[in-house]
Design a protein around this motif. Structure first.
Motif, PDB file in Angstrom:
ATOM      1  N   SER A  86       1.693  63.046-117.441  1.00 16.47           N
ATOM      2  CA  SER A  86       2.063  64.337-118.008  1.00 16.47           C
ATOM      3  C   SER A  86       1.315  65.505-117.387  1.00 16.47           C
ATOM      4  CB  SER A  86       1.877  64.331-119.521  1.00 16.47           C
ATOM      5  OG  SER A  86       0.538  64.097-119.859  1.00 16.47           O
ATOM      6  N   LEU A  87       0.017  65.386-117.243  1.00 13.61           N
ATOM      7  CA  LEU A  87      -0.744  66.520-116.730  1.00 13.61           C
ATOM      8  C   LEU A  87      -0.446  66.764-115.246  1.00 13.61           C
ATOM      9  CD1 LEU A  87      -2.794  68.628-117.655  1.00 13.61           C
ATOM     10  CD2 LEU A  87      -4.514  67.233-116.546  1.00 13.61           C
ATOM     11  N   GLN A  88      -0.400  65.654-114.515  1.00 17.27           N
ATOM     12  CA  GLN A  88      -0.089  65.744-113.080  1.00 17.27           C
ATOM     13  C   GLN A  88       1.241  66.487-112.868  1.00 17.27           C
ATOM     14  OE1 GLN A  88       0.439  61.744-111.803  1.00 17.27           O
ATOM     15  NE2 GLN A  88       0.993  62.295-109.712  1.00 17.27           N
ATOM     16  N   GLU A 139       5.526  71.296-123.426  1.00 19.11           N
ATOM     17  CA  GLU A 139       4.699  72.444-123.860  1.00 19.11           C
ATOM     18  C   GLU A 139       3.591  72.713-122.842  1.00 19.11           C
ATOM     19  OE1 GLU A 139       4.985  72.249-128.746  1.00 19.11           O
ATOM     20  OE2 GLU A 139       3.187  71.494-127.754  1.00 19.11           O
ATOM     21  N   THR A 140       2.951  71.644-122.364  1.00 22.09           N
ATOM     22  CA  THR A 140       1.873  71.819-121.384  1.00 22.09           C
ATOM     23  C   THR A 140       2.427  72.441-120.101  1.00 22.09           C
ATOM     24  OG1 THR A 140       0.789  69.898-122.335  1.00 22.09           O
ATOM     25  CG2 THR A 140      -0.065  70.652-120.226  1.00 22.09           C
ATOM     26  N   ALA A 141       3.620  72.003-119.703  1.00 24.28           N
ATOM     27  CA  ALA A 141       4.250  72.595-118.513  1.00 24.28           C
ATOM     28  C   ALA A 141       4.480  74.085-118.737  1.00 24.28           C
ATOM     29  CB  ALA A 141       5.565  71.884-118.211  1.00 24.28           C
ATOM     30  N   LYS A 142       4.925  74.448-119.925  1.00 25.87           N
ATOM     31  CA  LYS A 142       5.180  75.867-120.237  1.00 25.87           C
ATOM     32  C   LYS A 142       3.862  76.654-120.213  1.00 25.87           C
ATOM     33  CE  LYS A 142       7.446  79.488-121.559  1.00 25.87           C
ATOM     34  NZ  LYS A 142       8.364  80.137-120.607  1.00 25.87           N
ATOM     35  N   ILE A 143       2.803  76.054-120.770  1.00 28.44           N
ATOM     36  CA  ILE A 143       1.507  76.753-120.810  1.00 28.44           C
ATOM     37  C   ILE A 143       0.997  77.005-119.390  1.00 28.44           C
ATOM     38  CG2 ILE A 143      -0.941  76.431-121.463  1.00 28.44           C
ATOM     39  CD1 ILE A 143       0.193  74.827-123.930  1.00 28.44           C
ATOM     40  N   LEU A 144       1.215  76.037-118.495  1.00 33.29           N
ATOM     41  CA  LEU A 144       0.718  76.191-117.124  1.00 33.29           C
ATOM     42  C   LEU A 144       1.700  76.947-116.225  1.00 33.29           C
ATOM     43  CD1 LEU A 144      -1.054  72.746-116.548  1.00 33.29           C
ATOM     44  CD2 LEU A 144      -2.078  74.933-117.150  1.00 33.29           C
ATOM     45  N   ASN A 184      -2.448  64.530-124.860  1.00 32.63           N
ATOM     46  CA  ASN A 184      -1.341  64.093-125.719  1.00 32.63           C
ATOM     47  C   ASN A 184      -1.511  64.703-127.109  1.00 32.63           C
ATOM     48  OD1 ASN A 184      -1.364  62.432-123.463  1.00 32.63           O
ATOM     49  ND2 ASN A 184      -0.492  60.679-124.563  1.00 32.63           N
ATOM     50  N   SER A 185      -1.431  66.010-127.160  1.00 38.09           N
ATOM     51  CA  SER A 185      -1.574  66.748-128.417  1.00 38.09           C
ATOM     52  C   SER A 185      -0.675  67.977-128.307  1.00 38.09           C
ATOM     53  CB  SER A 185      -3.035  67.159-128.630  1.00 38.09           C
ATOM     54  OG  SER A 185      -3.555  67.788-127.478  1.00 38.09           O
ATOM     55  N   THR A 186      -0.324  68.541-129.435  1.00 42.50           N
ATOM     56  CA  THR A 186       0.598  69.688-129.406  1.00 42.50           C
ATOM     57  C   THR A 186      -0.112  70.931-128.863  1.00 42.50           C
ATOM     58  OG1 THR A 186      -0.006  70.384-131.622  1.00 42.50           O
ATOM     59  CG2 THR A 186       1.820  68.800-131.447  1.00 42.50           C
ATOM     60  N   ALA A 187       0.671  71.906-128.460  1.00 35.14           N
ATOM     61  CA  ALA A 187       0.096  73.166-127.973  1.00 35.14           C
ATOM     62  C   ALA A 187      -0.717  73.825-129.084  1.00 35.14           C
ATOM     63  CB  ALA A 187       1.217  74.102-127.517  1.00 35.14           C
ATOM     64  N   ALA A 188      -0.230  73.739-130.319  1.00 29.47           N
ATOM     65  CA  ALA A 188      -0.930  74.364-131.442  1.00 29.47           C
ATOM     66  C   ALA A 188      -2.295  73.718-131.665  1.00 29.47           C
ATOM     67  CB  ALA A 188      -0.071  74.265-132.700  1.00 29.47           C
ATOM     68  N   VAL A 189      -2.387  72.422-131.431  1.00 34.18           N
ATOM     69  CA  VAL A 189      -3.687  71.731-131.557  1.00 34.18           C
ATOM     70  C   VAL A 189      -4.591  72.105-130.388  1.00 34.18           C
ATOM     71  CG1 VAL A 189      -4.762  69.433-131.351  1.00 34.18           C
ATOM     72  CG2 VAL A 189      -2.996  69.837-133.060  1.00 34.18           C
ATOM     73  N   LYS A 190      -4.042  72.137-129.196  1.00 35.36           N
ATOM     74  CA  LYS A 190      -4.859  72.522-128.022  1.00 35.36           C
ATOM     75  C   LYS A 190      -5.485  73.898-128.259  1.00 35.36           C
ATOM     76  CE  LYS A 190      -2.533  69.819-124.390  1.00 35.36           C
ATOM     77  NZ  LYS A 190      -1.282  69.290-124.962  1.00 35.36           N
ATOM     78  N   ALA A 191      -4.738  74.772-128.926  1.00 36.20           N
ATOM     79  CA  ALA A 191      -5.236  76.137-129.170  1.00 36.20           C
ATOM     80  C   ALA A 191      -6.460  76.140-130.101  1.00 36.20           C
ATOM     81  CB  ALA A 191      -4.123  76.988-129.764  1.00 36.20           C
ATOM     82  N   GLU A 192      -6.730  75.019-130.766  1.00 34.15           N
ATOM     83  CA  GLU A 192      -7.834  74.956-131.736  1.00 34.15           C
ATOM     84  C   GLU A 192      -9.079  74.255-131.181  1.00 34.15           C
ATOM     85  OE1 GLU A 192      -7.796  76.390-134.623  1.00 34.15           O
ATOM     86  OE2 GLU A 192      -5.671  76.937-134.676  1.00 34.15           O
ATOM     87  N   VAL A 193      -8.995  73.711-129.965  1.00 31.22           N
ATOM     88  CA  VAL A 193     -10.094  72.843-129.508  1.00 31.22           C
ATOM     89  C   VAL A 193     -10.900  73.481-128.375  1.00 31.22           C
ATOM     90  CG1 VAL A 193      -8.766  70.805-130.190  1.00 31.22           C
ATOM     91  CG2 VAL A 193      -8.747  71.544-127.785  1.00 31.22           C
ATOM     92  N   ASP A 194     -11.994  72.798-128.013  1.00 29.54           N
ATOM     93  CA  ASP A 194     -12.887  73.346-126.979  1.00 29.54           C
ATOM     94  C   ASP A 194     -12.468  72.929-125.578  1.00 29.54           C
ATOM     95  OD1 ASP A 194     -14.937  74.645-128.672  1.00 29.54           O
ATOM     96  OD2 ASP A 194     -15.090  72.617-129.471  1.00 29.54           O
ATOM     97  N   ILE A 195     -12.084  71.679-125.435  1.00 28.83           N
ATOM     98  CA  ILE A 195     -11.765  71.178-124.087  1.00 28.83           C
ATOM     99  C   ILE A 195     -10.748  70.045-124.207  1.00 28.83           C
ATOM    100  CG2 ILE A 195     -13.720  69.514-124.013  1.00 28.83           C
ATOM    101  CD1 ILE A 195     -14.009  70.430-120.972  1.00 28.83           C
ATOM    102  N   CYS A 196      -9.915  69.903-123.197  1.00 34.22           N
ATOM    103  CA  CYS A 196      -8.938  68.804-123.160  1.00 34.22           C
ATOM    104  C   CYS A 196      -9.432  67.716-122.215  1.00 34.22           C
ATOM    105  CB  CYS A 196      -7.585  69.299-122.686  1.00 34.22           C
ATOM    106  SG  CYS A 196      -6.708  70.273-123.914  1.00 34.22           S
ATOM    107  N   GLU A 202      15.343  75.082-124.529  1.00 33.68           N
ATOM    108  CA  GLU A 202      14.156  75.743-123.963  1.00 33.68           C
ATOM    109  C   GLU A 202      12.925  75.630-124.861  1.00 33.68           C
ATOM    110  OE1 GLU A 202      14.949  79.609-122.437  1.00 33.68           O
ATOM    111  OE2 GLU A 202      12.855  79.955-121.923  1.00 33.68           O
ATOM    112  N   VAL A 203      11.784  75.405-124.223  1.00 34.54           N
ATOM    113  CA  VAL A 203      10.503  75.387-124.935  1.00 34.54           C
ATOM    114  C   VAL A 203      10.014  76.824-125.012  1.00 34.54           C
ATOM    115  CG1 VAL A 203       8.115  74.559-124.855  1.00 34.54           C
ATOM    116  CG2 VAL A 203       9.990  73.084-124.069  1.00 34.54           C
ATOM    117  N   VAL A 204       9.936  77.331-126.219  1.00 38.28           N
ATOM    118  CA  VAL A 204       9.502  78.719-126.410  1.00 38.28           C
ATOM    119  C   VAL A 204       8.198  78.701-127.201  1.00 38.28           C
ATOM    120  CG1 VAL A 204      10.126  80.977-127.359  1.00 38.28           C
ATOM    121  CG2 VAL A 204      11.913  79.496-126.430  1.00 38.28           C
TER     122      VAL A 204
END
Ligand code: SF4
Length: 311
Positions: A40-42, A65-70, A113-125, A289-291
């Motif tokens: 997924s990240l690659q 979602e990660t693709a959209k964020i990047l 492997n976490s939602t964008a909303a969860v990533k927004a709450e954490v320190d590092i992936c 579409e991922v919005v």
């Protein structure tokens, strides 16, 4: 029939300058038409380098979602919007934010492997490939909450001999691989190397010759001078393994680990989502579409970038 669909996909892909990304676990016919195939990240990193105006992501929602964020400027399409990840859904943003509020001393490490909303709450992936390196970089006197995958967290903690707290989430597919089934398949196939994904329980990982990410398995088997492998991860990876290693004996685990969500997308869905671009002006979101909210994307990008800085 599929040839006609594939030809239409190719035409529309060219017309809209789209790239198709496919995860190693999706159906073989999608892997065969993908511009980029990987974990997924690659995939998201490759997509951000390509700068395509349209990205069709064959995988599950947290990956798109990660693709959209990047690639915030790109239109990211997920051909079946209900393709989700039960493990990612085991950690909600509200529960993670509440943990942060009540445990301010913890460093929050989120598996990608976490939602964008969860990533927004954490320190590092982290990914399954770099989780050890990321955790090891956190000062020893800091408390850590690893989420959402307790198995990956426990495997990392064991290797690093580090105390950590674990979110009670897990991948139902990898968690279902049992010690008894491992012993049975090893007995039936003596001499074969047994590789597992670190989303499996520590008890299963302890019986493996190697625990590694899907990207790690592909590389390891490709470069190995050994000939026989049992692959303890989602069965979709077998397609690429067999194409890349035609002379090696590679068998899937039994019972075959199959993620229903990873198999939701078919060729017709990819075509439908590309056709939706025909009916919509570029500025209008198609149903595929991922919005994501800009502010949320900015917050979620930070822990991903902190992780990427380790490369
Ligand atoms: S294989 Fe597991 S982690 Fe991957 S999408 Fe399916 S449930 Fe989620």
């Amino acid at each position: 029939m599929s040839e006609a669909i594939i030809n239409k996909i190719k035409q529309l892909k060219e017309k809209h300058n789209a790239v198709i990304l496919a995860h190693n676990y999706v159906a073989p016919e999608l892997q065969d038409i993908a511009d980029v195939l990987g974990d997924s990240l690659q995939l998201s990193i490759e997509a951000s380098k390509l700068g395509a105006p349209v990205i069709v992501f064959c995988g599950v929602s947290f990956m798109a979602e990660t693709a959209k964020i990047l690639s915030p400027e790109s239109k990211v399409l997920l051909p079946v919007r209900s393709a989700g990840c039960p493990m990612a859904d085991m950690a909600t943003a509200e529960a993670v934010a509440e943990f942060r509020r009540t445990h301010p001393e913890h460093v929050l490490v989120a598996y990608v492997n976490s939602t964008a909303a969860v990533k927004a709450e954490v320190d590092i992936c982290c990914t399954s490939a770099n989780a050890e390196k990321i955790v090891a970089s956190i000062p020893a006197d800091k408390k850590i909450m690893f989420l959402p995958d307790r198995n990956l967290g426990r495997n990392v903690a064991k290797t690093l001999n580090r105390e950590m707290d674990f979110w009670p989430g897990y991948c139902p597919i990898h968690n279902a691989i049992t010690v008894q089934d491992v012993e049975a398949i090893k007995n039936e196939n003596p001499g074969m190397e047994f590789l597992v994904h670190p989303e499996c329980t520590p008890e299963v990982v302890a019986l493996a010759d190697k625990a590694m990410s899907t990207g790690g398995m592909l590389k390891y088997i490709r470069e190995s001078d050994k000939n026989g492998f049992i692959v303890g991860t989602e069965c979709g990876i077998m397609h690429r393994l067999q194409i890349e290693n035609p002379t090696k004996t590679i068998i899937p685990f039994k019972p075959t680990p199959t993620c229903v969500d990873m198999k939701k997308i078919g060729l017709a869905d990819v075509l439908a989502c590309l056709e939706s671009l025909e009916d919509n002006a570029q500025s209008v979101a198609t149903p595929f579409e991922v919005v994501l909210d800009e502010e949320l994307m900015d917050k979620a990008r930070k822990p991903i970038e902190r992780m990427l800085a380790f490369k």
